[in-house]
Design a protein around this motif. Sequence first.
Motif, short mmCIF file in Angstrom:
data_model
loop_
_atom_site.label_atom_id
_atom_site.label_comp_id
_atom_site.label_asym_id
_atom_site.label_seq_id
_atom_site.Cartn_x
_atom_site.Cartn_y
_atom_site.Cartn_z
N HIS A 99 0.60 -1.16 -0.11
CA HIS A 99 0.03 -0.04 -0.02
C HIS A 99 1.04 1.24 -0.13
N SER A 103 2.46 5.13 7.78
CA SER A 103 1.63 4.56 8.91
C SER A 103 1.67 5.66 10.04
N ASN A 110 -3.11 10.30 4.33
CA ASN A 110 -2.61 9.48 3.45
C ASN A 110 -3.33 9.84 2.17
N LYS A 146 -4.86 6.04 12.47
CA LYS A 146 -3.52 5.85 11.81
C LYS A 146 -3.78 4.74 10.73
N ALA A 147 -3.01 5.05 9.78
CA ALA A 147 -3.13 3.89 8.86
C ALA A 147 -2.71 2.43 9.02
N ASN A 148 -1.68 2.27 10.05
CA ASN A 148 -1.28 1.20 10.37
C ASN A 148 -2.22 0.27 11.41
N GLN A 149 -3.35 1.00 11.77
CA GLN A 149 -4.55 0.43 12.54
C GLN A 149 -5.40 -0.14 12.05
N SER A 151 -6.87 -3.18 8.83
CA SER A 151 -6.55 -4.35 8.26
C SER A 151 -5.97 -4.00 6.71
N GLY A 152 -5.55 -5.27 6.32
CA GLY A 152 -4.77 -5.14 4.78
C GLY A 152 -5.87 -4.71 3.83
N GLN A 155 -6.52 -0.92 4.22
CA GLN A 155 -5.25 -0.18 3.96
C GLN A 155 -5.49 0.04 2.34
#
Length: 238
Positions: A99, A103, A110, A146-149, A151-152, A155
């Motif tokens: 992606h 993060s 983003n 936050k983007a890293n929170q 799921s795939g 994202q």
Amino acid sequence: MSDPEDVLRLTGLRKAYNPGTPLELEVLHGLDLRLQRGELTALIGPSGSGKSTLLNVIGLLDSPTDGELYLLGRPTRDMNDEARTRLRNEAIGFVFQFHHLISAFSVLDNVLMPLMIRHGKPTAEDIELARGLLAEVGLADFAGQKANQLSGGQQQRVAIARALVTRPALLLADEPTGNLDTRTAESVFELFRRINREYGCAVLVVTHDPRLSSSCRRSIELVDGRIVSDSGEAFNQP
């Protein structure tokens, strides 16, 4: 002569590495191709067939060795780096297998990133557009996370919204479902189909998944740097 509906046109496009040296290796061999507005096209072929190289050239990330690439009717081969970067940012959206989200940034930031790169601090209109796109991909309630929170699959939806924020004429996707489970992959690809219908942009998707390629209206097969089949062959005339 270019058709006004053409988003992309390749004429005799070749790409070689180390040209003019004993190590010269030609990867793309004289490709002719047209993509028109509203087309949803799969680019398929075995590993090593030149798909990634072709996508990099189409995305103006690399230059052809010979031939020409027209984007929105504009020849690009002899453009300088500044002009290519400007046209790429204006006309092309990218979605990759990974992606490439930041993060530490929020989901909203983003999505706004291409616009911030273009003109700095986002405007109220930019923010409204980005929030609208997050709603389109089903993530309106996640804008502040936050983007890293995520799921795939979530994202990847953020990455799709980010690719659309510049209202591109051409959306390029390189194995966009390669890291997703079957159910999530299908939902993401359904989003591509819906975006293609509603936004009318040309979409070119590189995929190894036959289920996804068969659901595209057009499928182009690349083998050893040559187009060996094109289900939309009528479009593939210079």
